[in-house]
Design a protein around this motif. Structure first.
Motif: not given
Length: 226
Positions: A173-184, A189-193, A199-207
């Motif tokens: 689930s996407l928890k946050e998107r911050a930063g300008p368009d050229h450097a988002p 958040e990843a979860q298993v029962p 939580r992880g972060e990256g320059g794209s949702k996939r990353q």
């Protein structure tokens, strides 16, 4: 003039110093003369070098096996790892705000700089200069090709499936998107029962999803080991 130590690490003395400076310039510092166009070219140059080397090293591999190896070596994480090995992080030109946000350690930024530097080497010194850099800083990654090359999300998915039919698939689930368009900056958040979400972060949702999966694997896999 950029430090001589950088030229030594790159294995090439640039005739066009401005070209190298541009390769090191992130869009947060200068959107007009940033490294984004060079990043585009460098991605293609890297792809050719990696594909050519794999074709020579694995003459018995079918296309699918070669593609799996190629993806492991040409993806962003591999470029970021090479950038760290080459010491590019300390030379990246960033806006002060991006520096304060830990930009020198962000895989997305390091990956882009690495590809841009490969393009600059190609333009200034030809394919030989670019190939020398790739062969030098991808050497360990070529040696690791016999290891598990599945991406973290795939490994986490297969781990969940192996737990049995009652085990739910990982949820992202996407928890946050911050930063300008050229450097988002994305936070996922990843979860298993049975385990706390990670939580992880990256320059794209996939990353960000891949980063979250990597962090969660580090928690769940040791607990599954007898």
């Amino acid at each position: 003039m950029l430090p001589d130590a950088l030229s030594q690490k790159l294995g090439h003395t640039f005739q066009d110093q401005a070209l190298l400076k541009r390769a090191l310039t992130h869009a947060s510092a200068d959107a007009i003369t940033s490294n984004e166009r060079l990043e585009f070219l460098g991605d293609r140059v890297l792809g050719l070098i990696v594909a050519e080397k794999l074709h020579a090293l694995y003459p018995q591999d079918a296309e699918g096996a070669l593609a799996l190896k190629f993806n492991a070596l040409a993806r962003g994480a591999a470029c970021a790892k090479a950038a760290m090995a080459a010491g590019l992080a300390e030379h990246v030109i960033l806006a002060n705000s991006e520096k304060s946000a830990g930009g020198r350690d962000k895989p997305a930024i390091l990956s882009g700089v690495c590809e841009a530097v490969i393009a600059a080497l190609y333009l200034d010194g030809g394919m030989a200069a670019a190939r020398n850099f790739v062969e030098r800083y991808w050497a360990d990654q070529f040696e690791e090709l016999g290891h598990d090359m599945r991406d973290p999300k795939t490994r986490l998915q297969e781990w969940a499936q192996a737990r049995g039919k009652d085990s739910a698939a990982p949820v992202y689930s996407l928890k946050e998107r911050a930063g300008p368009d050229h450097a988002p900056r994305f936070v996922v958040e990843a979860q298993v029962p049975g385990f706390d979400p990670v939580r992880g972060e990256g320059g794209s949702k996939r990353q960000a999803e891949q980063d979250a999966a990597t962090r969660l694997l580090a928690i769940v896999v040791p607990q599954e080991t007898p």
